[in-house]
Structures are given as structure tokens and as C-alpha cells.
Write an enzyme that holds these catalytic residues in place. Structure first.
Site, PDB file in Angstrom:
ATOM      1  N   THR A  91       0.537  -1.394   0.202  1.00 22.99           N
ATOM      2  CA  THR A  91      -0.095  -0.331  -0.109  1.00 22.99           C
ATOM      3  C   THR A  91       0.751   1.625   0.365  1.00 22.99           C
ATOM      4  O   THR A  91       0.849   2.146  -0.753  1.00 22.99           O
ATOM      5  CB  THR A  91      -0.794   0.276   0.582  1.00 22.99           C
ATOM      6  OG1 THR A  91      -1.441  -0.965   1.100  1.00 22.99           O
ATOM      7  CG2 THR A  91      -1.997   1.494   0.670  1.00 22.99           C
ATOM      8  N   TRP A 133       0.665  -9.602   4.308  1.00 25.61           N
ATOM      9  CA  TRP A 133      -0.212  -9.340   2.924  1.00 25.61           C
ATOM     10  C   TRP A 133       0.825  -9.977   2.022  1.00 25.61           C
ATOM     11  O   TRP A 133      -0.147  -9.732   0.687  1.00 25.61           O
ATOM     12  CB  TRP A 133      -0.032  -8.081   3.315  1.00 25.61           C
ATOM     13  CG  TRP A 133      -1.085  -6.877   4.209  1.00 25.61           C
ATOM     14  CD1 TRP A 133      -2.202  -6.167   3.160  1.00 25.61           C
ATOM     15  CD2 TRP A 133      -1.075  -7.205   5.151  1.00 25.61           C
ATOM     16  NE1 TRP A 133      -2.390  -5.825   4.293  1.00 25.61           N
ATOM     17  CE2 TRP A 133      -2.839  -6.208   5.604  1.00 25.61           C
ATOM     18  CE3 TRP A 133      -0.916  -7.097   5.868  1.00 25.61           C
ATOM     19  CZ2 TRP A 133      -2.858  -5.581   6.685  1.00 25.61           C
ATOM     20  CZ3 TRP A 133      -0.850  -7.039   7.553  1.00 25.61           C
ATOM     21  CH2 TRP A 133      -2.394  -5.545   7.751  1.00 25.61           C
ATOM     22  N   GLU A 180      -5.957 -11.160  -1.539  1.00 27.48           N
ATOM     23  CA  GLU A 180      -6.647 -10.209  -2.204  1.00 27.48           C
ATOM     24  C   GLU A 180      -7.426 -11.281  -2.744  1.00 27.48           C
ATOM     25  O   GLU A 180      -9.276 -10.788  -2.875  1.00 27.48           O
ATOM     26  CB  GLU A 180      -6.169  -8.903  -2.741  1.00 27.48           C
ATOM     27  CG  GLU A 180      -7.004  -7.866  -3.640  1.00 27.48           C
ATOM     28  CD  GLU A 180      -7.681  -7.194  -2.945  1.00 27.48           C
ATOM     29  OE1 GLU A 180      -8.312  -6.146  -3.011  1.00 27.48           O
ATOM     30  OE2 GLU A 180      -7.047  -6.924  -1.491  1.00 27.48           O
ATOM     31  N   GLU A 256      -9.829  -5.290   9.710  1.00 26.47           N
ATOM     32  CA  GLU A 256      -9.511  -4.301   8.975  1.00 26.47           C
ATOM     33  C   GLU A 256     -10.361  -3.041   8.997  1.00 26.47           C
ATOM     34  O   GLU A 256     -10.878  -3.322   8.437  1.00 26.47           O
ATOM     35  CB  GLU A 256      -8.334  -4.885   8.218  1.00 26.47           C
ATOM     36  CG  GLU A 256      -7.825  -2.574   7.404  1.00 26.47           C
ATOM     37  CD  GLU A 256      -6.623  -3.226   6.196  1.00 26.47           C
ATOM     38  OE1 GLU A 256      -6.711  -4.480   6.632  1.00 26.47           O
ATOM     39  OE2 GLU A 256      -7.185  -2.388   5.755  1.00 26.47           O
TER      40      GLU A 256
END
EC number: 3.2.1.46
Length: 622
Positions: A91, A133, A180, A256
Site C-alpha cells: 500500500t 499481506w 486479496e 481492518e
């Protein structure tokens, strides 16, 4: 007969609400209690959101940490969730892995270990969570997918948990599973098996740490999978859950949430969801992305933390409204308290929750945030209205046995104001001569793709023993489109006219390439399309000046004579529309013209994922 004293804390967030006879709401435990409260937390990572925090000098760094973690002081967070670094852009930057390669283990890279230890110093009972992640490229065996070899991925994650305990005496209590695109039920089961086999039976699994579905339905249909999972986590659930998740009887967390600019509207977003995540969705924990906005403001989601600490060079930090909003819950409850079943919405808008410790303490948190003052960045917020109202809260059940009501008020204390805000210094140098660095990253450099670490070159007795080295040789497994080039940015995004100087050393024969850059206009998950002025030299003896990181728009090119395994000094000057460069003190091209971008960061990087070193970095800006 001994009389029991009831201690009540009533906290109010929002617009006018007066306590007098009108609409009556019961606070009652007679019919039983609700779900057990698991705490409010913050998230460091996803990615590199605490990057600049470690560079703060004392006492300012200590003060920032106190505002986040010190009980009964500021946010008083119950939970710290950190990224298990995967060498990938996730990110706002890249966090290093504990295993760059299959035969490589190092549990001192990055700053998350330090942050977890600092949180534990302040609150020994804080809950620690790790979530990957992304993963180093070797985990995917050439594919951008980490679950084709679930035994490798499970061992990789478990090694991080074991390393936390062995090298830092940190007990990780939860580990998340997120991707994701999807996740893999086989992997979840294998991770549970690997944890148990490694003596980590107490470590609990959050799955999918992304969406309610399809994991909730899978848990209902697969008893073995259900035994492996302790918590269903959702990201940005909009205060709602799904019936299948409730039916699993698992803990439900907003693992989150928030992700909103930390002004008054962002604070309102946080206040509303802290209450309504339970009222609407039975979520017993809410974790903020992110913990502290400690990354360059112009990166994606600038100032989305609970507070802002983005100027280590000045010492300035700002305690934003979400810190005090968090305190309304965290300073008056603890994990293990229980929600009453009698929670809900107020007649004229807003919500209330009530929690008890079962020992005579009751906390009521009320919020009446209006729509426009509580919009979160995601998901969209449906229309609603809140108006001034009167409310009476009537105690029933065990709460009416008290002889009196005591309202608990903690004494508020703060630190003096931090130093005034200041721009990044216009003259900045770093020779990376740090024999025993506290962190693997050089101060103020923000890795966007690739990993740049302090390096001791034991074969070089000369001036380049201590350098900064880009250490990755393959693309990581990641959900963000990492650039094909590696890049680390530094400085003031408003810089226009500047000179960047750096010694560079290529370690890839013939195919190697490195660059220094100015006016870099994008970073984070947008770095792939970054533009600026990039001065490249290559191991095949050529050079190039481009207007973009991808190297497609060429401003100048020619022969340089550069080769691998030799040091060269690059100098790039951008003044107005003119660009000039020096190689080892000699002009390499005539001035060329660049029209855009008008401003941006300085940067260093490599042509691909390859080994390369940098030394004696300097920038002078007007």
C-alpha cells in the site's frame, strides 16, 4: 448484608444529548449477557505505515508510543496487529521479510519487532497479531500465489511466530490468513497442524481476515476447518455481518477498518463504527488501519492513522481526534468484559453499547454522530439522520442492587506540544556508516518496491565498507502490481530544483542497472506509473535518462563505460526544465528538457530485482 457498589462510566460522543426523562433505554443483565469484548486495536503495516516513526528522536518517539499504548493515557490500545513483512509493496511501501530466500532467516529486519516490544512495555496484556499481506518470491515457486505449496507457506509463517518468541520474547496470540483474491481451506488446516506440531497450540487463527464469505459457509460445512479457525475477520464491513458468520458461533472481528483521513470527519467515522460494529454486526473487536500515519503524506491514504507522526526530522507529531475517541472505550473497558444484550440504536439516531466486567463495573458508550460527520472512506454510508434528543438509561438486573452509582473519571494528562512542523531539510546527506544499526532501514528512505538494507561489505577495506544494498533478486508474491524496478524515495514531495548525488555499485554482470532520481511523483501502490527524472547507468556500458520509472520515455541516452563490480558517482541536477548529469565528475550529456512533473521526491533504485549497493547519498534542494 454487604452492599455492592456499582461503578458506572458513561461516555458520550457526538451532538447534544441530555439525560432527562424522555425515551427510556434499559441496561439489564437479567436475561443474560452478550458477547465477550476482545478489544480495540491498531494496525502497523499493510504496508510500511509506521516507517518514519522509528526515526523520531527521544523524547518524541516515546511520547507518540505512550499516546498509542500507555493504559489510561491516550488511545490505550488493547491490540497491536502488524504485517509479517513479505518484501513487497502492500500500500504505502515495502516491509522486509524474515526470509528473503529459502535458506535465509533473520529476525531483526524491519521495525515491527521493535514496535511490538514497545507496546508490550506499556501494556503487558496487549494482544499481538501477525498477518502476511505478501510473501517473498520463493514461497510461490515462480507463481504470484502463495498456496500451491501450503506446507512451505505454513512453515514460513510459523517461523516468524517462533522467531518472535526466540529472539524477542514476544508471544503472538493470533495469526491471520488473507489474500486479496481468495484463500485456501487446505492451507488453513495445514497451518493449524503446523502450529500445533511446533508447540504453538495457543496461537489462534483468524480466517479469512478479509471477507465474511465464503469462509463462514465453509466453516459450517467442514467440521475440521471449523476446529482450525477461532475468529472470522472482515475488512471494512460497514458495521454489518452475514447470518452464516453468526451461525458459526465464532468470534466476529472487524480485523481492518477505518482507513479514513484523521480529521474530525474521520474521527466521527471511527466513533460510529466502534459502537455500531457490535450493535449491527456483533463484532467484538475493531482494528484501525492504520495505527499511526508515519509515512510521507503524499503516499496513498496520507494521514489515515489514529494520529500523525510524519516528520522525524522536526520532531513534530499531531495527536488527532481518533486517539481521544478510542479512549472513550479503551480507558473504561478491557478485553474480557462482556457486552450487555441491551445495546442498540437511539430513537433519534446514534447508538449505545454497555459492557460489564461482572464485578460491579458498568461502562456505557453513546455516540450520536451525524451522517456527514462520520463518513468512512469505505464502504459507502447509507443516508440516516440524527437529531437532538433526551434519553434515560434505566438500570435493571444486578445493577439495581447497588446503594449508589459511582461515575469513574480518570485524570487526563498530556505531554507538552511537540516541536513545530518543518519541511524536510533542503541539504541532506547519509553515508550509511552505521556499524550496528538498530533497524535494517536507513533513516527517512521509504522503500516502495525492493528492500534496501544496511550492508557491511567485508571484502572492501576502502571507503565503501558500510553501504545501503538492494537485496531482492526476484519479484515477491503480492496483490499489488509491484513495479518491475526497485525504488526507495526520500525527501520533500514539493522539491522542484535539486541536485541528487550518490555512489552506486552494480552486482549483476551485463544485465545490471541502477538509477538516482528527482521529482518522483508517485509511490505506494501507484509507484508502477511513477514519473520524474531518472538517471540510469548500466553494466553493459550505457546510460539513459528517462521521464518515468518504467524507462519508456527517454530524454537522453548513450555510452557511459560503466561496468559491474566498480563504484561510480552519479550526480543529477534538475533546475526548471533543464536536466544535467555527471558521471564521476564529468558531464555525460548536454542539458535536456523535462516539462513534467514539476515536483516530487528524490530516489534511488535498480533496473530490476537485483543486488546493488548505494553509498554517500546527498541531496541539495533550493
Amino acid at each position: 448484608m454487604e452492599q455492592r457498589v456499582l461503578a458506572v462510566a458513561v461516555l458520550f460522543l457526538g451532538w447534544s444529548l441530555s439525560f432527562c426523562l424522555s425515551q427510556t433505554y434499559l441496561l439489564d443483565d437479567e436475561e443474560g449477557l452478550g458477547r465477550v469484548f476482545d478489544g480495540i486495536g491498531g494496525l502497523s503495516g499493510g504496508g510500511a505505515t509506521s516507517r518514519l516513526l522509528v526515526n523520531y528522536a527521544e523524547p518524541y518517539r516515546r511520547q507518540i508510543l505512550d499516546y498509542l499504548f500507555k493504559p489510561h493515557f491516550g488511545a490505550s490500545l488493547h491490540i497491536l496487529k502488524v504485517e509479517i513483512g513479505g518484501d513487497a509493496q502492500t500500500t504505502d511501501g515495502t516491509e522486509p521479510s524474515h526470509m528473503h530466500y529459502e535458506n535465509d532467516e533473520n529476525y531483526f529486519r524491519g521495525y515491527e519487532w521493535w514496535l511490538m516490544k514497545e507496546a508490550k512495555k506499556r501494556n503487558p496484556n496487549i494482544t499481538l497479531i501477525g498477518l502476511p499481506w505478501a510473501f517473498p518470491g520463493w514461497v510461490g515457486h515462480g507463481k504470484n500465489w502463495p498456496y500451491d505449496y501450503p506446507d512451505i507457506t505454513a512453515a514460513y509463517v510459523v517461523n516468524w511466530i517462533l522467531g518472535a518468541k526466540q529472539y524477542h520474547d514476544l508471544d503472538i496470540q493470533y495469526v491471520g490468513i488473507w489474500n486479496e483474491r481468495s484463500y485456501d481451506n487446505k492451507y488453513i488446516k495445514l497451518l493449524r497442524y503446523t502450529l500445533d506440531k511446533s508447540g504453538l497450540g495457543s496461537v489462534r487463527i483468524i480466517a479469512s481476515d478479509n471477507l465474511w464469505e465464503p469462509i463462514a459457509l465453509s466453516l459450517l460445512l467442514d467440521p475440521e476447518l471449523s476446529r482450525a479457525v477461532d475468529v472470522i475477520g472482515a475488512h471494512y464491513p460497514g458495521t454489518n455481518t452475514v447470518m452464516e458468520a453468526v451461525k458459526t458461533k465464532k468470534k466476529l472481528w472487524s480485523s481492518e477498518d477505518y482507513s479514513t483521513f484523521n480529521d474530525e470527519v474521520g474521527g466521527g467515522c471511527w466513533a460510529r463504527i466502534l459502537n455500531q460494529n457490535y450493535v449491527n454486526g456483533l463484532m467484538t473487536s475493531t482494528i484501525s488501519w492504520n495505527l499511526v500515519a508515519s509515512y510521507y503524506d503524499e503516499l496513498p491514504f496520507g494521514r489515515d492513522g489514529l494520529m500523525t507522526a510524519e516528520e522525524p526530522w522536526s520532531g513534530n507529531y499531531v495527536v488527532e481526534s481518533p486517539i481521544w475517541i478510542t479512549a472513550h472505550t479503551t480507558q473504561f473497558t478491557q478485553p474480557g468484559w462482556t457486552y450487555l444484550q441491551t445495546v442498540g440504536h437511539l430513537a433519534q439516531g446514534g447508538s449505545y453499547v454497555a459492557l460489564t466486567d461482572g464485578k460491579g463495573n458498568l461502562t456505557v458508550v453513546i455516540e450520536t454522530m451525524t451522517h456527514d460527520h462520520s463518513v468512512c472512506i469505505r464502504p459507502p454510508l447509507p443516508p440516516f439522520s440524527v437529531t437532538s434528543q433526551n434519553a434515560t438509561f434505566q438500570l435493571k438486573g444486578s445493577f439495581v442492587s447497588s446503594s449508589e452509582v459511582v461515575i469513574t473519571l480518570h485524570v487526563g494528562t498530556t505531554y507538552p506540544d511537540s516541536p513545530p512542523s518543518a519541511r524536510f531539510p533542503k541539504v541532506y546527506k547519509d553515508n550509511f556508516n552505521v556499524p550496528n544499526p538498530s533497524f535494517s532501514e536507513a533513516p527517512n528512505f521509504a522503500d516502495q518496491t525492493g528492500v534496501f538494507e544496511y550492508y557491511i561489505n567485508m571484502t572492501d577495506p576502502g571507503p565503501h565498507v558500510f553501504t545501503l544494498r538492494q537485496v531482492l533478486t526476484e519479484r515477491p508474491v503480492t496483490w499489488v502490481a509491484d513495479a518491475d524496478q526497485t525504488i526507495s524515495v526520500i525527501g520533500d514531495y514539493q522539491w522542484q530544483n535539486l541536485t541528487v548525488v550518490c555512489d552506486v555499485f552494480m552486482e549483476s554482470i551485463k544485465t545490471g542497472g541502477v538509477f538516482i532520481a528527482a521529482r518522483v511523483d508517485k509511490g505506494g501502490q501507484s509507484v508502477r506509473s511513477a514519473k520524474g527524472v531518472f538517471f540510469w547507468v548500466f553494466a553493459d556500458g550505457t546510460y539513459k535518462v528517462t521521464n518515468d520509472l518504467a524507462g519508456q520515455t527517454v530524454l537522453a541516452e548513450g555510452q557511459s563505460g560503466t561496468r559491474a563490480y566498480g563504484w561510480n558517482t552519479l550526480s543529477l541536477t534538475v533546475e526548471g526544465q533543464d536536466v544535467s548529469g555527471l558521471l564521476n565528475g564529468d558531464p555525460l550529456w548536454k542539458k535536456t528538457v523535462v516539462l513534467t512533473p514539476k515536483n516530487g521526491w528524490a530516489a534511488i533504485g535498480t533496473h530490476s530485482f537485483e543486488l546493488a549497493q548505494f553509498d554517500n547519498f546527498a541531496v541539495v534542494a533550493e
